[in-house]
Design a protein around this motif. Structure first.
Motif, mmCIF file in Angstrom:
data_model
loop_
_atom_site.group_PDB
_atom_site.id
_atom_site.type_symbol
_atom_site.label_atom_id
_atom_site.label_comp_id
_atom_site.label_asym_id
_atom_site.label_seq_id
_atom_site.Cartn_x
_atom_site.Cartn_y
_atom_site.Cartn_z
ATOM 1 N N ALA A 136 0.824 -0.994 -0.065
ATOM 2 C CA ALA A 136 -0.060 0.012 0.108
ATOM 3 C C ALA A 136 0.782 1.345 0.105
ATOM 4 O O ALA A 136 1.898 1.119 0.458
ATOM 5 C CB ALA A 136 -0.916 -0.107 1.470
ATOM 6 N N THR A 137 0.466 2.332 -0.562
ATOM 7 C CA THR A 137 1.279 3.649 -0.497
ATOM 8 C C THR A 137 0.441 4.781 0.118
ATOM 9 O O THR A 137 -0.668 4.801 -0.021
ATOM 10 C CB THR A 137 1.457 3.824 -2.091
ATOM 11 N N VAL A 138 1.283 5.490 0.628
ATOM 12 C CA VAL A 138 0.905 6.794 1.286
ATOM 13 C C VAL A 138 1.554 7.946 0.736
ATOM 14 O O VAL A 138 2.758 7.943 0.858
ATOM 15 C CB VAL A 138 1.106 6.759 3.009
ATOM 16 N N ILE A 139 0.742 8.965 0.073
ATOM 17 C CA ILE A 139 1.578 10.033 -0.502
ATOM 18 C C ILE A 139 1.115 11.205 0.367
ATOM 19 O O ILE A 139 -0.143 11.396 0.868
ATOM 20 C CB ILE A 139 1.023 10.306 -1.914
ATOM 21 N N ILE A 140 2.449 11.964 0.832
ATOM 22 C CA ILE A 140 1.874 13.120 1.512
ATOM 23 C C ILE A 140 2.712 14.476 0.731
ATOM 24 O O ILE A 140 3.801 14.442 0.215
ATOM 25 C CB ILE A 140 2.971 13.032 2.861
ATOM 26 N N ARG A 141 1.617 15.278 0.342
ATOM 27 C CA ARG A 141 1.872 16.501 -0.700
ATOM 28 C C ARG A 141 1.571 17.752 0.023
ATOM 29 O O ARG A 141 0.284 17.859 0.464
ATOM 30 C CB ARG A 141 1.260 16.055 -2.107
#
Length: 168
Positions: A136-141
């Protein structure tokens, strides 16, 4: 004997212009540095909260006021908050506000399910665990103009890789 230093108006204007250009360039780099520090701070909070949710699932600890047995702990982003709840019934462990920071968090898939007892990631509420190599991926932008974003990867066992800053 008297010594005096004299500067013409043009010389003073050249020095002031160069000084302003150096300060302007420094401000641009400082703003980028500041945004990266905010990304790093939010990333550390997200990692901490994901580990907390996984530990709740492993220990099958009920949230305050919860009476249901823990089958799974779900983590999702709702209205700018990172929310961990039990069995999809609305009882929550925590709701971490992220929207005031100007940083957005995106989960892929949109809901993470930590299975009760072992803390492994499941693909759904039926308990189908992730296979070997699945992540799973978590993107923090940042919502501001910044030249990159931070990315976390969670493997099938729930281990979180250290965040990778990706330049755009």
């Amino acid at each position: 004997m008297k010594i005096s230093f004299g500067f013409t108006f043009i010389e003073l204007m050249v020095v002031i212009t160069i000084g302003m250009m150096v300060m302007g360039t420094g401000m641009v780099f400082f703003n980028r540095f500041n945004e990266r520090q905010k990304l790093k701070s939010v990333q550390e909070e997200v990692v901490s909260n994901l580990r907390l949710a996984q530990n709740f699932a492993k220990s099958r600890q009920r949230p305050a006021g919860g009476s249901e047995n823990v089958v799974y702990v779900e983590v999702r982003v709702i209205s700018g908050n990172l929310v961990a709840g039990i069995n999809g019934v609305g009882t929550t462990y925590f709701s971490q506000k992220l929207v005031n920071t100007g940083i957005g968090v995106t989960l892929s898939p949109a809901v993470l399910y930590y299975w009760g007892g072992n803390g492994q990631l499941a693909t759904n509420v039926s308990g189908s665990l992730y296979g070997a190599g699945a992540t799973a991926t978590v993107i923090i932008r940042s919502s501001k103009e910044v030249s990159g974003y931070s990315s976390l990867t969670i493997d099938a066992l729930g281990s979180i890789s250290s965040g990778v800053y990706v330049e755009e």
